[in-house]
Design an enzyme around this catalytic site. Structure first.
Site, PDB file in Angstrom:
ATOM      1  N   CYS A  77       0.807  -1.221   0.000  1.00  0.00           N
ATOM      2  CA  CYS A  77       0.000   0.000   0.000  1.00  0.00           C
ATOM      3  C   CYS A  77       0.839   1.271   0.000  1.00  0.00           C
ATOM      4  CB  CYS A  77      -0.915   0.027   1.229  1.00  0.00           C
ATOM      5  SG  CYS A  77      -2.118  -1.299   1.288  1.00  0.00           S
TER       6      CYS A  77
ATOM      7  N   HIS B 105      -9.199   3.006  -2.341  1.00  0.00           N
ATOM      8  CA  HIS B 105      -7.760   2.801  -2.093  1.00  0.00           C
ATOM      9  C   HIS B 105      -7.166   1.910  -3.185  1.00  0.00           C
ATOM     10  CE1 HIS B 105      -4.019   1.863  -0.277  1.00  0.00           C
ATOM     11  NE2 HIS B 105      -4.411   0.979   0.631  1.00  0.00           N
TER      12      HIS B 105
ATOM     13  N   CYS C 174      -0.358   3.012   6.240  1.00  0.00           N
ATOM     14  CA  CYS C 174       0.104   1.682   6.597  1.00  0.00           C
ATOM     15  C   CYS C 174       0.343   0.876   5.324  1.00  0.00           C
ATOM     16  CB  CYS C 174      -0.906   0.974   7.493  1.00  0.00           C
ATOM     17  SG  CYS C 174      -2.560   0.840   6.792  1.00  0.00           S
TER      18      CYS C 174
END
Length: 417
Positions: free
Chosen positions: A92, A373, A403
């Site tokens: 991510c 996302h 994160c």
């Protein structure tokens, strides 16, 4: 020493990341990458032969997203063949890392014009899983690779970890839902007031017709009552055997934290949306600015990385933010705009509490709960969003962190020029 300047930042709309359903899902990942690369070129009168490198992020580098997506997207966008490209993966966090790597090249004096960004088509993940995955363990654990990792550092599912962290921190489901509702409300306000207009570029089909020109995942009709009625999303995931010895996701956390008791609390309204998207930032050194006649919008102040507990996965943004502030000689109160990715509501809520941040400065235009996302692209999107907000409000500093799988977090601080 030269500075690392941000000249421009663009992103695609975020399309619903469901194979066969989202407005972008029928496209190739290179189409999304090319869309933002063309926009950067056209908006800045960029001679692409002068691009030293393209640093790109993509987390699931398989199938259509396999290979060097940064280089291939540039070729598809019609860039000069002299514009090199490389693609990285920090799960991510890759969209921040692509910008920090580009900044490092500029600060070192190795390059003068670099484009950083990323692409992720979550709809393609589903498509690829349909013909590659045989078991739930493969679906949940593909990126982890080496099974031996579980002996020393067990990694649970991110949603299960989010629920466990909420219990550890004493953060209740209503508090998480309040953050999720705020994300939707702020995203609606930002859309209605045109706050995304500077960075948002439409995506077109190969026949020239419009594919998508707005963020598709938003749910502005969300209410506190509708959130309260949603069922927790990760109860079944807890029981999936996630290692060769049959250890379940829940058991992985309980082995590391035997005294912890928790109940599932996160659901679709407090978790990041599954979407397709891409973003690009045009960056330059002092020499690059002078040679091209560009006026910078911001400079990179610092960019750092932190590792944390891989079992809980999601807790590194707080130490990352603290490290970035220390490196920059700043305090939390000096930051005018915070972007703390809403992978799950607990990530952002915990950061607000631990860092003592004024929540009116955090994810001001909504976050991943409302907007989605697209894993490898999100960090680059958030840097552009933060820059736009600094310019809208006259702020000076923005800190962006998120994160990343494996218990990591990159962070970057930018200063508006």
């Amino acid at each position: 020493m030269s500075q690392a300047w941000i000249v421009d930042a663009v992103r695609t709309p975020r399309g619903v990341g469901k194979f066969g359903k989202g407005a972008l899902a029928h496209l190739h990942p290179q189409d999304l990458g090319a869309a933002v690369l063309r926009a950067v070129r056209d908006r800045n009168a960029l001679d692409t032969a002068k691009v030293d490198d393209i640093v790109w992020s993509c987390s699931q580098q398989r199938g259509k997203q396999g290979g060097d997506l940064g280089r291939l997207s540039a070729l598809w966008a019609g860039y000069d063949t002299k514009a090199s490209g490389v693609t990285l993966d920090r799960f991510c966090g890759g969209g921040i890392t692509s910008v920090s790597f580009a900044a490092g090249q500029l600060l070192a004096g190795f390059e003068d014009v670099v484009i950083a960004g990323g692409t992720e088509m979550m709809s393609h993940h589903q498509e690829a899983d349909s013909w590659e995955v045989d078991t739930p363990f493969q679906a949940l654990g593909r990126a982890r690779g080496n099974y031996a990792l579980y002996d020393e550092h067990p990694i649970a599912h991110v949603g299960v970890a989010a629920d466990a962290i909420a219990a550890m921190e004493g953060i209740t489901r209503p508090e998480l839902e309040a953050l999720g509702l705020m994300s939707q409300q702020r995203a609606k306000t930002a859309r209605d007031e045109g706050r995304f207009a500077r960075s948002l570029v439409p995506v077109y089909n190969r026949d020239g017709s419009l594919a998508l020109d707005h963020d598709e995942h938003m749910r502005p009709q969300t209410t506190a009552e509708s959130l309260a009625g949603l069922k927790p999303a990760f109860t079944a995931v807890e029981q999936i055997a996630a290692s060769p010895d049959g250890t379940t996701m829940r058991q992985m956390i309980e082995r590391a934290y035997p005294d912890l008791a928790w109940e599932p609390v996160h659901h679709a309204g407090t978790s990041s949306g599954v979407v397709d998207g891409s973003a690009a930032l045009l960056m330059a050194s002092d020499t690059g600015l002078a040679e091209n006649g560009w006026k910078p919008r911001a400079r990179v102040v610092t960019a750092i990385n932190v590792g944390d507990c891989p079992t809980l996965i999601l807790n590194a943004p707080v130490p990352a933010a603290r490290k970035a502030l220390a490196r920059a000689g700043l305090r939390a109160g000096d930051i005018d705009v915070w972007e703390i990715n809403e992978a799950f509501a607990v990530v952002t809520e915990k950061a607000i509490r631990d860092l003592g941040i004024d929540r009116s400065k955090v994810n001001v235009n909504g976050g991943a709960i409302a907007l989605g996302h697209p894993i490898g692209a999100t960090g680059s999107i958030l840097i552009g969003t933060a820059l736009d907000e600094l310019e809208r409000t006259g702020g000076r500093y923005a800190l962006i962190t998120m994160c990343a799988f494996g218990g990591m977090a990159p962070a970057i601080i930018i200063e508006r020029v």
